[in-house]
Scaffold this active site. Sequence first.
Site, PDB file in Angstrom:
ATOM      1  N   GLU A 276       0.866  -1.210   0.119  1.00 55.02           N
ATOM      2  CA  GLU A 276       0.056  -0.098  -0.042  1.00 55.02           C
ATOM      3  C   GLU A 276       1.022   1.097  -0.169  1.00 55.02           C
ATOM      4  OE1 GLU A 276      -2.057  -1.114   3.549  1.00 55.02           O
ATOM      5  OE2 GLU A 276      -3.677  -2.018   2.575  1.00 55.02           O
TER       6      GLU A 276
ATOM      7  N   TYR B 257       7.720   1.922  -7.526  1.00 60.80           N
ATOM      8  CA  TYR B 257       6.933   0.435  -7.608  1.00 60.80           C
ATOM      9  C   TYR B 257       6.511   0.145  -8.896  1.00 60.80           C
ATOM     10  CZ  TYR B 257       6.957   1.111  -2.744  1.00 60.80           C
ATOM     11  OH  TYR B 257       7.214   1.170  -1.322  1.00 60.80           O
TER      12      TYR B 257
END
Length: 206
Positions: free
Chosen positions: A162, A174
Amino acid sequence: MSILDRFIHPLSSHVEAVGTESAARLSAIHASAFARAWSTLDFERLLGERGVVADGLFLEPRTQKWTPLLGFIRCSFSLLAHRMRRTRRAASAKTGSTFPPDALGRATKPVAFALSRIVLDEAEIITVAVAPEARGKGHARPLLAHHLDALSRRGVARVHLEVEEGNAPAIALYRRAGFRDVGRREGYYPKADGTKVAALTMALDL
């Protein structure tokens, strides 16, 4: 690492596993990056859990051939540093204070870390953080790559995480690593001003 080394040697990085001995340092890095900081005790408990994996990124000066002049400068600086340490030891003997060596005898402390929890063949990246002085220098990418490889070698097939919706550098990191968006959570992350922001949930198949 001495101050002189920082000026004369370019820095190289390496990643290695870290444990409870690094809890205080990881707590300090985390506090510099997130509004809701985790204490040293929090990290000690996490790092002591079965299935929790943590990697730290360390910076070291590259080994280079010293010229005679630089060798003389370094020797002079080392002598001065030795005298300063001797003075500090003498002072500590009088006051009763101590100056313990770094854990595991490391010359440096981590400037960034990644921490995950493994459950069966899946893992959740709990947190990734970089110290202020090391940000914007591309250290997070090799750290994450090494950490994902470590998870893969432990049998992890899928990784979840998250990330704060407004954290563009982290999201870009990411996505470059292959993570894809899989969901969104409203009002998940608290901010320093008391407001809350959404979190993106992301996943990667290793």
